[in-house]
Design a protein around this motif. Structure first.
Motif, PDB file in Angstrom:
ATOM      1  N   LEU A 372       0.835  -1.201   0.000  1.00 51.20           N
ATOM      2  CA  LEU A 372       0.000   0.000   0.000  1.00 51.20           C
ATOM      3  C   LEU A 372       0.871   1.252   0.000  1.00 51.20           C
ATOM      4  O   LEU A 372       0.581   2.228  -0.708  1.00 51.20           O
ATOM      5  CB  LEU A 372      -0.916   0.007   1.225  1.00 51.20           C
ATOM      6  N   LEU A 376       1.065   4.367  -2.844  1.00 51.89           N
ATOM      7  CA  LEU A 376       1.035   5.795  -2.513  1.00 51.89           C
ATOM      8  C   LEU A 376       2.252   6.501  -3.095  1.00 51.89           C
ATOM      9  O   LEU A 376       2.148   7.622  -3.621  1.00 51.89           O
ATOM     10  CB  LEU A 376       0.990   5.977  -1.000  1.00 51.89           C
ATOM     11  N   CYS A 413      -3.063   4.339  -9.616  1.00 50.65           N
ATOM     12  CA  CYS A 413      -2.456   3.935  -8.338  1.00 50.65           C
ATOM     13  C   CYS A 413      -3.344   4.315  -7.156  1.00 50.65           C
ATOM     14  O   CYS A 413      -3.510   3.533  -6.217  1.00 50.65           O
ATOM     15  CB  CYS A 413      -1.074   4.563  -8.196  1.00 50.65           C
ATOM     16  N   VAL A 417      -5.177   1.721  -4.445  1.00 51.95           N
ATOM     17  CA  VAL A 417      -5.116   1.874  -2.986  1.00 51.95           C
ATOM     18  C   VAL A 417      -6.523   1.781  -2.396  1.00 51.95           C
ATOM     19  O   VAL A 417      -6.761   1.076  -1.407  1.00 51.95           O
ATOM     20  CB  VAL A 417      -4.461   3.219  -2.591  1.00 51.95           C
TER      21      VAL A 417
END
Length: 455
Positions: A372, A376, A413, A417
């Protein structure tokens, strides 16, 4: 302290910027194999079974969709690598783009966390596999893991050239293991419907494209590893050319291998059996090549695991080296060995951190959480390229891409997430949040020493 000249054992190794230079020995072919080795070790050996459970025989299509999503960020990294080819590139670029040491610090340590937990995890996996092959006890596996880390540290200390050649060897064996799956199973091609998906009654969606997109969220993680190329840019010959060529070539080779392996796997085994198998590719090999001794594929797995650990160890040490020269970490981490021209103190510091992680044996959720953090980081890096492309006075690289690509990359992206947080279990996001809180706290404690701005 930041701002203090970094001492190196060998002043003649200082570059034009006044920082000690690393050894430049990496060419495009080695860079491509470096990136490929990192990606192939990202979980395809086990991931393909989980993906088949979600997507059925269309798992190959999920890999292609994941490739498109990953390529958006890979193009961003290739462009950034051609602009700013230096160790610790992610942290440097984030600080430069957002003009914030905090963001540079968070990005750098998030990537470092990912690398160190990967090294720790792989050392345990290596030890467990080796113990299984040799018939050793679980107690012996602890010593095997420690011995593996010591050997790895010695190799990385020895030099980047030696590390790259070992990487090339491991990557060839690693890729060879996947190509062996294709070779023994290619006669099964054409025997199944490659667009068959789980029926709605088994919990799957009745919209095939939605199903493939869900599978792509999972298979996206098999392409993680391409970002490692940015952190060895300072050790490349002609990095403005080598980084983009190597990175894109690695992605292309990984995609071909993944799709071929996926088609082979669902052709040899029904997708339900593949999803239920503890070792999906091992199960494929047992059916397609029962004459092959199990120890052969077990040995190939050892090379794959070792290669992943090697790449991540190099990444973590180069991040520490690069961040020390930004003033984001203590300056002694930026020292370079006079003879070997490796960041020896950063390498030893990584060993001190990773050894207890490898021995505590409870970092599975930590490793999941760092995925994760990486997503980010990818969102931030795509945003960084958008900012830098629109900023007056920024030098252009030899590999420029349209603005729409990093914008799409950042969106993809961020969406991944959200999907992981909403659909997965709560522990990984909770640990990721705790890691971020720890990084912010560490920055708050260290900030008085981080006054140097990026030039």
């Amino acid at each position: 302290m930041a701002g203090t000249p970094v001492i190196t054992e060998g002043a003649d190794n200082l570059g034009a910027t006044g920082r000690p230079e690393l050894h430049r020995s990496i060419g495009p072919a080695q860079m491509a194999l470096y990136g490929l080795g990192s990606m192939l070790g990202s979980g395809v050996y086990g991931l393909i079974g989980q993906a088949a459970g979600q997507v059925g025989n269309a798992v190959w299509l999920a890999f292609l969709v994941a490739l498109v999503a990953a390529l958006l960020t890979a193009f961003t990294y290739a462009s950034l690598g051609s602009r700013y080819p230096r160790a610790g590139g992610a942290a440097y670029i984030a600080e430069r783009a957002y003009r914030s040491p905090l963001i540079g610090f968070v990005v750098g340590l998030a990537v470092a966390c990912s690398s160190l937990t990967s090294v720790a995890t792989q050392s345990r996996v290596f030890a467990a596999n080796l113990a299984s092959l040799t018939g050793s006890s679980n107690q012996t596996a602890v010593f095997l893991a420690l011995g593996f880390l010591l050997l790895l540290t010695g190799l990385v200390l020895r030099g980047i050239r030696e590390s790259m050649w070992v990487n090339v060897l491991c990557t060839c064996i690693e890729a060879g293991g996947l190509l062996l799956v294709v070779a023994v199973g290619i006669s099964y091609w054409g025997s199944v419907d490659l667009l068959e998906t789980p029926p709605p009654g088994e919990g799957a969606s009745d919209v095939m494209m939605l199903l493939v997109l869900q599978g792509a969220v999972l298979t996206f993680f098999s392409f993680l590893g391409f970002e490692d190329t940015l952190n060895v840019a300072e050790e490349c010959r002609e990095p403005q050319r080598t980084v983009p060529i190597g990175l894109i070539a690695a992605m292309a080779m990984a995609a071909v291998i993944y799709v071929a392996v996926a088609i082979t796997a669902v052709s040899v085994l029904p997708w339900r059996e593949l999803a239920a198998a503890p070792g999906p590719l091992t199960a494929v090999m047992e059916k397609a090549a029962p004459w092959l001794p199990p120890v052969v594929y077990g040995a190939i797995t050892l090379f794959a695991v070792a290669n992943t650990a090697l790449v991540n160890y190099v990444t973590a040490s180069r991040l520490a080296y690069g961040m020390s020269h930004q003033g984001l970490l203590p300056s002694w981490l930026g020292r370079v060995h006079a003879a070997r021209r490796t960041p020896h103190l950063a390498i030893l510091a990584m060993f001190v951190i990773v050894t207890p992680l490898a021995l505590i044996g409870t970092i599975g959720q930590l490793a999941a959480a760092t995925v994760l953090l990486l997503l980010l980081v990818f969102a931030l890096m795509n945003g960084a390229l958008v900012l830098l492309k629109n900023r007056e006075g920024e030098l252009r690289g030899r590999f420029e891409i349209p603005l729409i690509l990093p914008l799409l990359g950042s969106f993809v992206c961020a969406a991944l997430v959200i999907v992981r947080v909403v659909t997965g279990d709560w522990r990984a996001p909770a640990i990721a949040g705790a890691l971020l809180a720890g990084i912010f706290l560490l920055y708050a404690l260290y900030r008085p020493k981080t006054k140097r701005r990026v030039a």
